[in-house]
Every structure is written in C-alpha cells, then in structure tokens.
Scaffold this motif. Structure first.
Motif, PDB file in Angstrom:
ATOM      1  N   VAL A  10      39.227 -16.269   9.699  1.00  0.00           N
ATOM      2  CA  VAL A  10      40.424 -16.878  10.276  1.00  0.00           C
ATOM      3  C   VAL A  10      40.084 -18.147  11.030  1.00  0.00           C
ATOM      4  O   VAL A  10      40.907 -19.065  11.118  1.00  0.00           O
ATOM      5  CB  VAL A  10      41.169 -15.886  11.203  1.00  0.00           C
ATOM      6  N   ILE A  14      42.686 -20.970   9.980  1.00  0.00           N
ATOM      7  CA  ILE A  14      43.823 -21.157  10.882  1.00  0.00           C
ATOM      8  C   ILE A  14      43.437 -22.132  11.980  1.00  0.00           C
ATOM      9  O   ILE A  14      42.476 -21.905  12.709  1.00  0.00           O
ATOM     10  CB  ILE A  14      44.239 -19.813  11.518  1.00  0.00           C
ATOM     11  N   ALA A  99      40.368 -17.455  19.640  1.00  0.00           N
ATOM     12  CA  ALA A  99      40.031 -16.985  18.298  1.00  0.00           C
ATOM     13  C   ALA A  99      40.110 -15.469  18.212  1.00  0.00           C
ATOM     14  O   ALA A  99      40.553 -14.911  17.202  1.00  0.00           O
ATOM     15  CB  ALA A  99      38.633 -17.470  17.918  1.00  0.00           C
ATOM     16  N   ARG A 102      43.415 -13.850  17.328  1.00  0.00           N
ATOM     17  CA  ARG A 102      43.903 -13.945  15.947  1.00  0.00           C
ATOM     18  C   ARG A 102      43.400 -12.795  15.077  1.00  0.00           C
ATOM     19  O   ARG A 102      43.746 -12.706  13.895  1.00  0.00           O
ATOM     20  CB  ARG A 102      43.495 -15.291  15.333  1.00  0.00           C
ATOM     21  N   SER A 278      34.007 -20.541  14.037  1.00  0.00           N
ATOM     22  CA  SER A 278      34.954 -19.432  14.227  1.00  0.00           C
ATOM     23  C   SER A 278      34.956 -18.905  15.659  1.00  0.00           C
ATOM     24  O   SER A 278      35.864 -18.189  16.047  1.00  0.00           O
ATOM     25  CB  SER A 278      34.607 -18.273  13.290  1.00  0.00           C
TER      26      SER A 278
END
Length: 303
Positions: A10, A14, A99, A102, A278
């Motif tokens: 992600v 994202i 992060a 998410r 990330s």
C-alpha cells in the motif's frame, strides 16, 4: 494478514494524504494531547515489569514541537525534492504512523496464534505464540551453519501449565503459571494514551531514551492493530533527541532509514530501521530484522 507485505504494497500504491484531508484527525489528536489527563487506571503488569518510558521527562519545548507537528504529512515532505532519509526523525515516525493506518484492521481471535519470522545475527527464528496465552505455542530456530531447534511454549489454563523438559511435554505434570498472551488486546489507540501505557509498562533505566527505543522495538516487532501501531509511532515521535540516519540496513541487510535513540552509556545507540518507501518497520540496524508477521489459525502455519 501479513503486516509487512501489506504495508510495503500500500505504501507503493497509495499516496500520502494531503494536509486538508488530515486536518480533522490532527484536530482530534491535538484535543487529546492538550486535554486534562484522566485519573490513573490500573493496567495489568506483564512479565516485563519495571518498565520506564521517557514521556514523563519530555521537555516542554519538545512536547510543544511535537504537538504542533502532529500528523503534518504533506507529500512534499516525504517525496519529491526532499529524500525521506533527510527528514526529521519525528516526521519519519509520523509517516510510519500514517502508513500503519492504511493496513487492514484484523482483531485476532483468542484461539489463534501470532506468527513471527525474524533474524537475529545468523539465527533465523520462527515463533507461534498463543493469542490469549492458553494454548501451546512453539519457537523454532535455525543457525547459518545448519541444524535447528524447537521449543514448546506451554499454554496456561486455569492457573496451570504443562511441565516441559528439553523439548518434551511431561505427561500429567503441571506447574503454576500466569498466561502470557501473544497479542495485547489492551494496547491504546491514540498517542496520549500510548504514552501513559508505555510509562506503566516501563523497562530499563529510568528516563533513558535508549531504553525507550528498546521498548518501542519490542512492541513494534509484535502484532499490533493499525491504530495501536500508529499510536506507538506517534508517541515515539514526541521523544526529543532522536535523529534520522541515512543508508542503514537491518539485520537481514535490507536498506532503510534509521531512527537513532541516543545512549549515554556503553550500549551504543539503538537504531530502528524503517522502509524508506512504505515506512514499514524492518528491525534494528545490523542486528535484527522482522521478516514476517501474521495472525494464523494453528502452529506451523505461516500465513
């Protein structure tokens, strides 16, 4: 189910939220941090008694700076012309918190296990810990030179646990015990409450930033729901004196951005390593690495 893989995925797919999108969450967090703290509540102490976190000794200036910058996650601060490794330590930790939010939110069932694969030096370790501490778990280790060992972790039910000798459970023999859950269901979900929790579950030298870093590592290496993991990193971001370190590697040789927790003793700095894209937690610089973390249904299952 695997926090590390999901967070890496992600984080690439994202983009970080804009300041306008984050404004409501920032306002709520600021309200919590500036509110009058509630009356102390009793929190069960586990095997890590005697813990001590540094939040009680945070200087007023450090607290004010942390409050002002809470959840300021503008994209130009973590990308573009400013490499993540050159950001402030507090900003990196807040990015890691954003992060973490998410990730899918999975609440482990009492009958499940927390699976962890980690590396300590040349030793590869796998563990299956009972979520509620009542079922037998297992730790499996293997060294770089070959060979391996297994050790049963007896579950504790009704105040009694099986007696283990070597790697064998002795039939019919039990001993007094206290359950040691592999998952902490009582972990707070906001920064202020997390700071209080860490103070209650303190370990190491009083008011030692270095010891605080070890405590954050201990919790970050285990399974946390997204809001609790985010709260852990946000609470850590309020600690003064941390610094971001470029070009570090974890115990498995993976490159990342380090957050150094200074030491005034002989133990040296504790440098927690995060993925630079990330913001997944990777491990400790050149000494350990968290390779996998998941909730599974049985011992032996890896994901």
């Amino acid at each position: 189910m695997d926090d590390l893989r999901l967070l890496q995925q992600v984080g690439q797919e994202i983009p970080l939220a804009t300041p306008d999108q984050l404004a409501p969450a920032r306002d709520r967090l600021l309200a919590v941090l500036t509110a009058t703290p509630p009356a102390p509540t009793t929190i069960r102490r586990d095997a890590r008694r005697g813990w001590r976190f540094v939040f009680g000794g945070v200087a007023a200036a450090g607290v004010a700076a942390a409050i002002v910058s809470v959840l300021v996650l503008a994209p130009d601060q973590v990308g573009g012309d400013v490499p993540a490794a050159r950001a402030e330590a507090s900003q990196v930790l807040r990015n890691a918190a954003a992060a973490a939010l998410r990730l899918p939110d999975t609440t482990p069932r009492p009958d499940q296990f927390i699976y962890t694969r980690s590396q300590q030096g040349r030793e590869l370790r796998e563990s299956w810990l009972s979520v509620d501490g009542t079922r037998n778990g297992l730790v499996r280790t293997a060294s770089g030179g070959g060979g391996g060992k297994e050790a049963v972790i007896p579950g504790c039910r009704n105040g009694r646990a099986a007696v283990v000798k070597g790697n064998n459970v002795l039939p019919g023999r039990t001993e007094p015990c206290t359950p040691a859950p592999g998952y902490r269901a009582d972990m707070p979900t906001d920064a202020a409450a997390m700071g209080a929790y860490l103070t209650e579950h303190r370990n190491g030298k009083v008011d030692s930033v270095n010891s605080a870093g070890k405590d954050v590592y201990y919790f970050a290496s285990g399974y946390l729901r997204p809001q609790s993991r985010a709260a852990l990193y946000e609470a850590a971001a309020a600690v003064p004196g941390l610094r971001a370190v470029e070009n570090v590697t974890d115990g498995a040789g993976r490159s990342g951005i380090g957050i150094a927790w200074p030491s005034t003793g002989r133990s040296g700095e504790v440098v927690l390593v995060f993925d630079p894209k990330s913001y997944a937690f990777l491990g400790v610089s050149e000494s350990s690495a968290v390779l996998a973390l998941a909730v599974v249904d049985r011992v032996g299952q890896t994901g």
